[in-house]
Motif scaffolding. Sequence first.
Motif, PDB file in Angstrom:
ATOM      1  N   GLU A   3      -5.045   1.011   5.179  1.00  0.00           N
ATOM      2  CA  GLU A   3      -4.317   0.108   4.275  1.00  0.00           C
ATOM      3  C   GLU A   3      -4.817  -1.326   4.448  1.00  0.00           C
ATOM      4  O   GLU A   3      -5.060  -2.046   3.479  1.00  0.00           O
ATOM      5  CB  GLU A   3      -2.813   0.150   4.580  1.00  0.00           C
ATOM      6  CG  GLU A   3      -2.164   1.467   4.196  1.00  0.00           C
ATOM      7  CD  GLU A   3      -0.666   1.487   4.468  1.00  0.00           C
ATOM      8  OE1 GLU A   3      -0.186   0.534   5.120  1.00  0.00           O
ATOM      9  OE2 GLU A   3       0.002   2.426   4.028  1.00  0.00           O
ATOM     10  N   HIS A   4      -4.963  -1.715   5.692  1.00  0.00           N
ATOM     11  CA  HIS A   4      -5.466  -3.056   5.991  1.00  0.00           C
ATOM     12  C   HIS A   4      -6.877  -3.231   5.451  1.00  0.00           C
ATOM     13  O   HIS A   4      -7.207  -4.270   4.872  1.00  0.00           O
ATOM     14  CB  HIS A   4      -5.436  -3.261   7.499  1.00  0.00           C
ATOM     15  CG  HIS A   4      -6.027  -4.546   7.945  1.00  0.00           C
ATOM     16  ND1 HIS A   4      -5.475  -5.771   7.620  1.00  0.00           N
ATOM     17  CD2 HIS A   4      -7.137  -4.808   8.666  1.00  0.00           C
ATOM     18  CE1 HIS A   4      -6.219  -6.724   8.142  1.00  0.00           C
ATOM     19  NE2 HIS A   4      -7.224  -6.178   8.779  1.00  0.00           N
TER      20      HIS A   4
ATOM     21  N   MET B  54       0.798  -1.217   0.000  1.00  0.00           N
ATOM     22  CA  MET B  54       0.000   0.000   0.000  1.00  0.00           C
ATOM     23  C   MET B  54       0.837   1.278   0.000  1.00  0.00           C
ATOM     24  O   MET B  54       0.291   2.367  -0.075  1.00  0.00           O
ATOM     25  CB  MET B  54      -0.934  -0.008   1.227  1.00  0.00           C
ATOM     26  CG  MET B  54      -1.978  -1.109   1.173  1.00  0.00           C
ATOM     27  SD  MET B  54      -2.989  -1.006  -0.340  1.00  0.00           S
ATOM     28  CE  MET B  54      -4.000  -2.470  -0.193  1.00  0.00           C
TER      29      MET B  54
ATOM     30  N   LEU C 244      -6.448   5.310  -1.544  1.00  0.00           N
ATOM     31  CA  LEU C 244      -6.860   4.092  -0.855  1.00  0.00           C
ATOM     32  C   LEU C 244      -8.358   4.099  -0.587  1.00  0.00           C
ATOM     33  O   LEU C 244      -9.050   3.103  -0.810  1.00  0.00           O
ATOM     34  CB  LEU C 244      -6.119   3.963   0.480  1.00  0.00           C
ATOM     35  CG  LEU C 244      -4.745   3.340   0.442  1.00  0.00           C
ATOM     36  CD1 LEU C 244      -4.206   3.187   1.856  1.00  0.00           C
ATOM     37  CD2 LEU C 244      -4.802   1.976  -0.232  1.00  0.00           C
TER      38      LEU C 244
ATOM     39  N   LEU D  82      -8.196  -2.458  14.696  1.00  0.00           N
ATOM     40  CA  LEU D  82      -6.775  -2.666  14.975  1.00  0.00           C
ATOM     41  C   LEU D  82      -6.220  -1.520  15.802  1.00  0.00           C
ATOM     42  O   LEU D  82      -6.536  -0.364  15.587  1.00  0.00           O
ATOM     43  CB  LEU D  82      -6.018  -2.790  13.660  1.00  0.00           C
ATOM     44  CG  LEU D  82      -6.457  -4.024  12.876  1.00  0.00           C
ATOM     45  CD1 LEU D  82      -6.032  -3.912  11.439  1.00  0.00           C
ATOM     46  CD2 LEU D  82      -5.871  -5.255  13.506  1.00  0.00           C
ATOM     47  N   LYS D  83      -5.398  -1.891  16.720  1.00  0.00           N
ATOM     48  CA  LYS D  83      -4.907  -0.881  17.657  1.00  0.00           C
ATOM     49  C   LYS D  83      -3.497  -0.397  17.318  1.00  0.00           C
ATOM     50  O   LYS D  83      -3.067   0.646  17.759  1.00  0.00           O
ATOM     51  CB  LYS D  83      -4.938  -1.448  19.070  1.00  0.00           C
ATOM     52  CG  LYS D  83      -6.358  -1.613  19.606  1.00  0.00           C
ATOM     53  CD  LYS D  83      -6.448  -2.816  20.525  1.00  0.00           C
ATOM     54  CE  LYS D  83      -7.897  -3.287  20.652  1.00  0.00           C
ATOM     55  NZ  LYS D  83      -8.000  -4.691  21.031  1.00  0.00           N
ATOM     56  N   LYS D  84      -2.762  -1.175  16.583  1.00  0.00           N
ATOM     57  CA  LYS D  84      -1.379  -0.830  16.299  1.00  0.00           C
ATOM     58  C   LYS D  84      -0.846  -1.758  15.214  1.00  0.00           C
ATOM     59  O   LYS D  84      -1.571  -2.543  14.669  1.00  0.00           O
ATOM     60  CB  LYS D  84      -0.542  -1.015  17.549  1.00  0.00           C
ATOM     61  CG  LYS D  84      -0.675  -2.435  18.101  1.00  0.00           C
ATOM     62  CD  LYS D  84       0.179  -2.696  19.306  1.00  0.00           C
ATOM     63  CE  LYS D  84      -0.032  -4.146  19.761  1.00  0.00           C
ATOM     64  NZ  LYS D  84       0.707  -4.507  20.938  1.00  0.00           N
ATOM     65  N   GLY D  85       0.419  -1.662  14.907  1.00  0.00           N
ATOM     66  CA  GLY D  85       1.030  -2.636  14.024  1.00  0.00           C
ATOM     67  C   GLY D  85       1.011  -2.226  12.569  1.00  0.00           C
ATOM     68  O   GLY D  85       1.979  -2.355  11.870  1.00  0.00           O
ATOM     69  N   PHE D  86      -0.118  -1.745  12.084  1.00  0.00           N
ATOM     70  CA  PHE D  86      -0.173  -1.270  10.714  1.00  0.00           C
ATOM     71  C   PHE D  86      -1.358  -0.349  10.519  1.00  0.00           C
ATOM     72  O   PHE D  86      -2.269  -0.303  11.326  1.00  0.00           O
ATOM     73  CB  PHE D  86      -0.203  -2.417   9.725  1.00  0.00           C
ATOM     74  CG  PHE D  86      -1.144  -3.514  10.103  1.00  0.00           C
ATOM     75  CD1 PHE D  86      -0.673  -4.645  10.738  1.00  0.00           C
ATOM     76  CD2 PHE D  86      -2.476  -3.407   9.813  1.00  0.00           C
ATOM     77  CE1 PHE D  86      -1.542  -5.653  11.095  1.00  0.00           C
ATOM     78  CE2 PHE D  86      -3.345  -4.416  10.159  1.00  0.00           C
ATOM     79  CZ  PHE D  86      -2.876  -5.537  10.807  1.00  0.00           C
ATOM     80  N   ASP D  87      -1.305   0.349   9.423  1.00  0.00           N
ATOM     81  CA  ASP D  87      -2.326   1.348   9.131  1.00  0.00           C
ATOM     82  C   ASP D  87      -3.686   0.713   8.862  1.00  0.00           C
ATOM     83  O   ASP D  87      -3.808  -0.215   8.077  1.00  0.00           O
ATOM     84  CB  ASP D  87      -1.876   2.148   7.908  1.00  0.00           C
ATOM     85  CG  ASP D  87      -2.835   3.245   7.575  1.00  0.00           C
ATOM     86  OD1 ASP D  87      -2.619   4.366   8.035  1.00  0.00           O
ATOM     87  OD2 ASP D  87      -3.824   2.981   6.859  1.00  0.00           O
TER      88      ASP D  87
END
Lengths: 156, 156
Positions: free
Chosen positions: B17-18, A133, A141, B9-14
Amino acid sequence: MSLKEELKLKKGFDLVEHEALLNIYYTTTSLKKRADGLFKTLGLTDVQFNVLMLLHYQSEGLGGLSQAQLSEMMLVNRANITTLIDRMEKASLVIRENDPADRRTNIVKMTAKGKKLFAKAEPLYAGLVGKVMRGFKQNELKQLIKALEKVRGSIN
Amino acid sequence: MSLKEELKLKKGFDLVEHEALLNIYYTTTSLKKRADGLFKTLGLTDVQFNVLMLLHYQSEGLGGLSQAQLSEMMLVNRANITTLIDRMEKASLVIRENDPADRRTNIVKMTAKGKKLFAKAEPLYAGLVGKVMRGFKQNELKQLIKALEKVRGSIN
DNA sequence: TATATATAGTTTGTATATGAACAATCAATA
DNA sequence: TATTGATTGTTCATATACAAACTATATATA
Protein backbone atom coordinates in the motif's frame (compact mmCIF):
# COMPACT_ATOMS: atom_id res chain seq x y z
CA MET A 1 -15.04 22.13 -11.14
CA SER A 2 -11.49 20.87 -11.45
CA LEU A 3 -9.16 21.27 -14.38
CA LYS A 4 -9.91 17.70 -15.31
CA GLU A 5 -13.64 18.35 -15.42
CA GLU A 6 -13.21 21.65 -17.16
CA LEU A 7 -10.72 20.91 -19.82
CA LYS A 8 -12.49 20.06 -23.04
CA LEU A 9 -9.60 19.68 -25.37
CA LYS A 10 -10.38 20.03 -29.01
CA LYS A 11 -7.24 18.76 -30.66
CA GLY A 12 -3.52 18.30 -30.22
CA PHE A 13 -3.56 15.16 -28.14
CA ASP A 14 -5.75 12.36 -26.96
CA LEU A 15 -8.22 13.38 -24.30
CA VAL A 16 -8.14 10.13 -22.34
CA GLU A 17 -4.34 10.14 -22.26
CA HIS A 18 -4.34 13.70 -21.05
CA GLU A 19 -6.95 12.88 -18.44
CA ALA A 20 -4.83 10.03 -17.12
CA LEU A 21 -1.90 12.39 -16.69
CA LEU A 22 -4.01 14.96 -14.90
CA ASN A 23 -5.33 12.26 -12.60
CA ILE A 24 -1.84 11.28 -11.56
CA TYR A 25 -1.05 14.89 -10.84
CA TYR A 26 -4.22 15.65 -8.91
CA THR A 27 -4.03 12.51 -6.85
CA THR A 28 -0.56 13.48 -5.68
CA THR A 29 -1.66 17.02 -4.92
CA SER A 30 -4.59 15.80 -2.87
CA LEU A 31 -2.51 13.24 -1.01
CA LYS A 32 0.15 15.77 -0.14
CA LYS A 33 -2.39 18.27 1.11
CA ARG A 34 -4.09 15.66 3.24
CA ALA A 35 -0.82 14.44 4.74
CA ASP A 36 0.24 18.01 5.39
CA GLY A 37 -3.05 18.65 7.18
CA LEU A 38 -2.66 15.56 9.34
CA PHE A 39 0.84 16.49 10.46
CA LYS A 40 0.01 20.12 11.03
CA THR A 41 -1.14 19.58 14.61
CA LEU A 42 2.35 18.22 15.27
CA GLY A 43 4.06 21.21 13.66
CA LEU A 44 5.42 18.94 10.97
CA THR A 45 5.20 19.13 7.18
CA ASP A 46 4.82 16.07 4.95
CA VAL A 47 8.31 16.63 3.56
CA GLN A 48 9.81 16.76 7.03
CA PHE A 49 7.93 13.60 7.93
CA ASN A 50 9.52 11.92 4.93
CA VAL A 51 12.95 12.85 6.23
CA LEU A 52 12.15 11.39 9.64
CA MET A 53 10.76 8.22 8.07
CA LEU A 54 13.90 7.74 6.02
CA LEU A 55 16.12 8.36 9.02
CA HIS A 56 14.05 5.94 11.06
CA TYR A 57 13.97 3.07 8.59
CA GLN A 58 17.07 3.63 6.50
CA SER A 59 19.80 4.64 8.89
CA GLU A 60 22.61 2.14 8.69
CA GLY A 61 26.10 1.99 10.08
CA LEU A 62 26.63 5.59 11.08
CA GLY A 63 23.12 5.93 12.45
CA GLY A 64 22.02 8.54 9.96
CA LEU A 65 21.97 9.53 6.32
CA SER A 66 24.10 11.98 4.40
CA GLN A 67 22.43 14.90 2.70
CA ALA A 68 23.40 13.40 -0.64
CA GLN A 69 21.60 10.20 0.29
CA LEU A 70 18.51 12.12 1.36
CA SER A 71 18.63 14.07 -1.88
CA GLU A 72 18.78 10.88 -3.90
CA MET A 73 16.10 9.06 -1.92
CA MET A 74 13.67 11.95 -1.96
CA LEU A 75 14.30 12.79 -5.60
CA VAL A 76 15.04 16.41 -4.78
CA ASN A 77 17.90 18.77 -5.47
CA ARG A 78 20.85 18.90 -3.08
CA ALA A 79 20.26 22.59 -2.48
CA ASN A 80 16.80 21.81 -1.24
CA ILE A 81 18.12 19.40 1.35
CA THR A 82 20.38 22.08 2.76
CA THR A 83 17.51 24.42 3.61
CA LEU A 84 15.23 21.57 4.65
CA ILE A 85 17.77 20.23 7.14
CA ASP A 86 18.53 23.80 8.25
CA ARG A 87 14.90 24.18 9.31
CA MET A 88 14.70 20.76 10.91
CA GLU A 89 17.92 21.33 12.78
CA LYS A 90 16.64 24.69 14.00
CA ALA A 91 13.54 22.87 15.26
CA SER A 92 15.81 20.35 17.03
CA LEU A 93 14.39 17.42 15.09
CA VAL A 94 17.74 16.41 13.60
CA ILE A 95 21.42 17.22 13.92
CA ARG A 96 24.29 17.29 11.45
CA GLU A 97 27.36 15.30 12.45
CA ASN A 98 30.72 14.98 10.76
CA ASP A 99 31.42 11.85 8.80
CA PRO A 100 34.80 10.62 10.05
CA ALA A 101 35.38 8.89 6.72
CA ASP A 102 34.67 11.89 4.48
CA ARG A 103 35.10 15.46 5.56
CA ARG A 104 32.76 16.75 2.85
CA THR A 105 29.83 14.80 4.21
CA ASN A 106 27.25 15.58 6.88
CA ILE A 107 25.53 12.71 8.63
CA VAL A 108 21.98 13.71 9.47
CA LYS A 109 20.61 12.01 12.59
CA MET A 110 17.33 12.23 14.47
CA THR A 111 17.38 13.81 17.90
CA ALA A 112 15.35 12.41 20.78
CA LYS A 113 12.76 15.07 20.02
CA GLY A 114 12.71 14.01 16.37
CA LYS A 115 12.22 10.38 17.33
CA LYS A 116 9.41 11.24 19.68
CA LEU A 117 7.67 13.29 17.02
CA PHE A 118 8.06 10.55 14.43
CA ALA A 119 6.47 8.06 16.81
CA LYS A 120 3.43 10.34 17.00
CA ALA A 121 3.33 11.08 13.27
CA GLU A 122 3.75 7.60 11.89
CA PRO A 123 0.34 6.27 12.99
CA LEU A 124 -1.29 9.25 11.28
CA TYR A 125 0.47 8.39 8.06
CA ALA A 126 -0.30 4.70 8.45
CA GLY A 127 -3.94 5.63 8.93
CA LEU A 128 -3.98 7.64 5.73
CA VAL A 129 -2.30 4.90 3.73
CA GLY A 130 -4.72 2.33 5.08
CA LYS A 131 -7.76 4.47 4.46
CA VAL A 132 -6.79 5.36 0.93
CA MET A 133 -5.79 1.85 -0.05
CA ARG A 134 -8.51 -0.02 1.79
CA GLY A 135 -10.65 -0.31 -1.33
CA PHE A 136 -7.98 -2.11 -3.33
CA LYS A 137 -7.27 -5.81 -3.48
CA GLN A 138 -3.63 -6.82 -3.35
CA ASN A 139 -3.48 -7.61 -7.07
CA GLU A 140 -5.21 -4.33 -7.94
CA LEU A 141 -2.56 -2.46 -6.00
CA LYS A 142 0.19 -4.30 -7.80
CA GLN A 143 -1.46 -3.50 -11.09
CA LEU A 144 -1.61 0.19 -10.16
CA ILE A 145 2.04 0.17 -9.16
CA LYS A 146 2.97 -1.52 -12.40
CA ALA A 147 1.05 0.99 -14.48
CA LEU A 148 2.68 3.94 -12.72
CA GLU A 149 6.12 2.41 -13.10
CA LYS A 150 5.41 1.98 -16.79
CA VAL A 151 4.53 5.66 -17.03
CA ARG A 152 7.72 6.66 -15.25
CA GLY A 153 9.77 4.33 -17.39
CA SER A 154 8.71 6.07 -20.59
CA ILE A 155 9.09 9.68 -19.55
CA ASN A 156 12.64 10.30 -20.73
CA MET B 1 18.43 3.97 -5.20
CA SER B 2 15.06 5.63 -4.80
CA LEU B 3 13.04 5.97 -1.65
CA LYS B 4 10.77 3.27 -2.94
CA GLU B 5 13.63 0.88 -3.44
CA GLU B 6 15.27 1.80 -0.20
CA LEU B 7 12.42 1.82 2.20
CA LYS B 8 12.14 -1.50 3.92
CA LEU B 9 9.35 -0.89 6.33
CA LYS B 10 9.20 -3.21 9.24
CA LYS B 11 5.79 -2.49 10.69
CA GLY B 12 3.13 0.17 11.02
CA PHE B 13 1.50 -0.24 7.63
CA ASP B 14 1.30 -2.45 4.62
CA LEU B 15 4.34 -2.26 2.40
CA VAL B 16 2.53 -2.70 -0.90
CA GLU B 17 0.00 0.00 0.00
CA HIS B 18 2.81 2.35 0.92
CA GLU B 19 4.63 1.51 -2.28
CA ALA B 20 1.57 2.35 -4.33
CA LEU B 21 1.37 5.76 -2.70
CA LEU B 22 5.04 6.44 -3.31
CA ASN B 23 4.61 5.46 -6.92
CA ILE B 24 1.87 8.00 -7.41
CA TYR B 25 4.05 10.64 -5.87
CA TYR B 26 7.20 9.81 -7.81
CA THR B 27 5.40 9.55 -11.10
CA THR B 28 4.06 13.06 -10.66
CA THR B 29 7.47 14.37 -9.67
CA SER B 30 9.09 12.83 -12.70
CA LEU B 31 6.37 14.07 -15.05
CA LYS B 32 6.60 17.60 -13.71
CA LYS B 33 10.37 17.67 -14.04
CA ARG B 34 10.21 16.38 -17.58
CA ALA B 35 7.56 18.90 -18.61
CA ASP B 36 9.52 21.66 -16.96
CA GLY B 37 12.62 20.62 -18.88
CA LEU B 38 10.74 20.59 -22.18
CA PHE B 39 9.36 24.07 -21.70
CA LYS B 40 12.61 25.50 -20.43
CA THR B 41 13.91 26.33 -23.89
CA LEU B 42 10.82 28.52 -24.29
CA GLY B 43 11.36 30.26 -20.94
CA LEU B 44 8.16 28.72 -19.65
CA THR B 45 7.47 26.63 -16.55
CA ASP B 46 5.01 23.75 -16.48
CA VAL B 47 2.72 25.71 -14.18
CA GLN B 48 2.72 28.68 -16.53
CA PHE B 49 1.97 26.34 -19.41
CA ASN B 50 -1.04 25.09 -17.49
CA VAL B 51 -2.33 28.63 -17.17
CA LEU B 52 -1.93 29.20 -20.90
CA MET B 53 -3.64 25.89 -21.68
CA LEU B 54 -6.60 26.78 -19.49
CA LEU B 55 -6.87 30.23 -21.04
CA HIS B 56 -6.67 28.72 -24.51
CA TYR B 57 -9.26 26.01 -24.04
CA GLN B 58 -11.45 27.34 -21.28
CA SER B 59 -11.95 31.00 -21.98
CA GLU B 60 -15.61 31.70 -22.47
CA GLY B 61 -17.68 34.84 -22.78
CA LEU B 62 -15.23 37.43 -21.55
CA GLY B 63 -12.31 35.84 -23.35
CA GLY B 64 -10.41 34.97 -20.22
CA LEU B 65 -10.62 33.46 -16.76
CA SER B 66 -10.81 35.10 -13.37
CA GLN B 67 -8.08 34.39 -10.86
CA ALA B 68 -10.64 32.59 -8.73
CA GLN B 69 -11.46 30.31 -11.65
CA LEU B 70 -7.78 29.60 -12.26
CA SER B 71 -7.34 28.88 -8.58
CA GLU B 72 -10.20 26.39 -8.61
CA MET B 73 -9.19 24.72 -11.87
CA MET B 74 -5.54 24.35 -10.89
CA LEU B 75 -6.32 23.24 -7.33
CA VAL B 76 -4.05 25.89 -5.87
CA ASN B 77 -4.49 28.64 -3.33
CA ARG B 78 -5.74 32.05 -4.43
CA ALA B 79 -2.61 33.70 -3.08
CA ASN B 80 -0.52 31.57 -5.37
CA ILE B 81 -2.43 32.74 -8.43
CA THR B 82 -1.68 36.36 -7.56
CA THR B 83 2.09 35.90 -7.72
CA LEU B 84 1.87 33.50 -10.65
CA ILE B 85 -0.11 35.97 -12.74
CA ASP B 86 2.19 38.77 -11.54
CA ARG B 87 5.13 36.97 -13.11
CA MET B 88 3.29 36.06 -16.28
CA GLU B 89 2.03 39.61 -16.67
CA LYS B 90 5.55 40.91 -16.17
CA ALA B 91 6.67 38.55 -18.94
CA SER B 92 3.84 39.91 -21.14
CA LEU B 93 2.22 36.50 -21.52
CA VAL B 94 -1.10 37.57 -20.01
CA ILE B 95 -2.87 40.73 -18.92
CA ARG B 96 -5.37 41.48 -16.16
CA GLU B 97 -8.56 43.24 -17.26
CA ASN B 98 -11.44 44.55 -15.22
CA ASP B 99 -14.61 42.53 -15.14
CA PRO B 100 -17.37 45.01 -15.97
CA ALA B 101 -19.84 42.83 -14.06
CA ASP B 102 -17.86 42.58 -10.81
CA ARG B 103 -15.34 45.12 -9.70
CA ARG B 104 -13.61 42.65 -7.40
CA THR B 105 -12.69 40.39 -10.28
CA ASN B 106 -9.73 40.33 -12.65
CA ILE B 107 -10.15 38.70 -16.01
CA VAL B 108 -6.86 37.12 -17.07
CA LYS B 109 -6.33 37.01 -20.82
CA MET B 110 -3.53 35.82 -23.05
CA THR B 111 -1.57 38.41 -24.96
CA ALA B 112 -0.46 37.88 -28.54
CA LYS B 113 2.93 36.88 -27.15
CA GLY B 114 1.27 34.39 -24.80
CA LYS B 115 -0.71 32.86 -27.64
CA LYS B 116 2.37 32.53 -29.79
CA LEU B 117 4.28 30.86 -26.97
CA PHE B 118 1.42 28.47 -26.26
CA ALA B 119 1.34 27.46 -29.92
CA LYS B 120 5.00 26.49 -29.60
CA ALA B 121 4.63 24.77 -26.23
CA GLU B 122 1.54 22.69 -26.87
CA PRO B 123 3.18 20.25 -29.33
CA LEU B 124 5.91 19.61 -26.75
CA TYR B 125 3.30 18.71 -24.18
CA ALA B 126 1.32 16.63 -26.67
CA GLY B 127 4.52 14.78 -27.48
CA LEU B 128 5.13 14.01 -23.83
CA VAL B 129 1.58 12.82 -23.26
CA GLY B 130 1.73 10.62 -26.33
CA LYS B 131 5.11 9.17 -25.46
CA VAL B 132 4.17 8.39 -21.88
CA MET B 133 0.79 6.91 -22.71
CA ARG B 134 1.78 5.10 -25.88
CA GLY B 135 2.18 1.78 -24.05
CA PHE B 136 -1.36 1.74 -22.72
CA LYS B 137 -4.46 0.42 -24.39
CA GLN B 138 -7.57 2.56 -24.10
CA ASN B 139 -9.16 0.30 -21.48
CA GLU B 140 -5.93 0.20 -19.48
CA LEU B 141 -5.89 3.98 -19.40
CA LYS B 142 -9.47 4.07 -18.22
CA GLN B 143 -8.64 1.54 -15.53
CA LEU B 144 -5.71 3.68 -14.38
CA ILE B 145 -7.90 6.77 -14.27
CA LYS B 146 -10.53 4.88 -12.32
CA ALA B 147 -8.01 3.61 -9.78
CA LEU B 148 -6.58 7.08 -9.21
CA GLU B 149 -10.04 8.58 -8.85
CA LYS B 150 -10.81 5.91 -6.29
CA VAL B 151 -7.69 6.90 -4.36
CA ARG B 152 -8.65 10.55 -4.45
CA GLY B 153 -12.19 9.75 -3.43
CA SER B 154 -11.09 8.14 -0.19
CA ILE B 155 -8.54 10.66 0.99
CA ASN B 156 -10.76 12.80 3.17
C1' DT C 1 -32.32 50.18 3.58
C1' DA C 2 -28.95 48.57 7.03
C1' DT C 3 -26.41 44.97 8.56
C1' DA C 4 -24.27 40.65 8.19
C1' DT C 5 -21.98 37.44 5.44
C1' DA C 6 -19.53 35.84 1.56
C1' DT C 7 -16.26 36.37 -2.22
C1' DA C 8 -12.06 38.36 -5.04
C1' DG C 9 -7.71 39.60 -4.88
C1' DT C 10 -3.42 41.19 -2.30
C1' DT C 11 0.18 41.09 1.20
C1' DT C 12 3.06 38.85 4.49
C1' DG C 13 5.55 35.08 6.44
C1' DT C 14 7.00 30.58 5.78
C1' DA C 15 8.11 26.03 3.31
C1' DT C 16 9.48 23.63 -0.69
C1' DA C 17 11.97 23.21 -5.11
C1' DT C 18 15.33 24.10 -8.96
C1' DG C 19 19.81 25.45 -11.35
C1' DA C 20 24.09 27.83 -11.37
C1' DA C 21 28.21 29.13 -9.22
C1' DC C 22 31.27 28.27 -5.57
C1' DA C 23 34.70 26.13 -1.89
C1' DA C 24 36.30 22.09 0.22
C1' DT C 25 37.46 17.59 -0.28
C1' DC C 26 38.03 13.14 -2.39
C1' DA C 27 39.28 9.93 -6.18
C1' DA C 28 41.48 8.70 -10.47
C1' DT C 29 45.28 8.85 -13.46
C1' DA C 30 49.16 10.51 -15.73
C1' DT D 1 53.27 13.10 -6.50
C1' DA D 2 50.75 16.51 -9.28
C1' DT D 3 46.99 17.33 -11.96
C1' DT D 4 42.48 16.51 -13.32
C1' DG D 5 37.92 15.44 -12.53
C1' DA D 6 34.07 14.22 -9.52
C1' DT D 7 31.38 14.75 -5.33
C1' DT D 8 29.44 17.22 -1.07
C1' DG D 9 27.32 20.80 0.76
C1' DT D 10 26.30 25.96 0.64
C1' DT D 11 24.67 30.33 -1.26
C1' DC D 12 22.03 33.03 -4.46
C1' DA D 13 18.27 34.11 -7.53
C1' DT D 14 13.98 32.58 -8.82
C1' DA D 15 9.40 29.89 -8.97
C1' DT D 16 5.78 27.55 -6.69
C1' DA D 17 2.62 26.77 -2.73
C1' DC D 18 -0.05 27.56 1.63
C1' DA D 19 -2.53 30.01 5.57
C1' DA D 20 -3.80 34.09 7.78
C1' DA D 21 -4.95 38.78 7.84
C1' DC D 22 -6.44 42.46 5.14
C1' DT D 23 -9.29 45.70 1.71
C1' DA D 24 -12.74 46.19 -1.53
C1' DT D 25 -16.67 44.67 -3.26
C1' DA D 26 -21.11 41.81 -3.74
C1' DT D 27 -24.95 39.32 -1.92
C1' DA D 28 -28.28 37.86 1.47
C1' DT D 29 -31.29 38.84 5.02
C1' DA D 30 -33.36 41.22 8.67
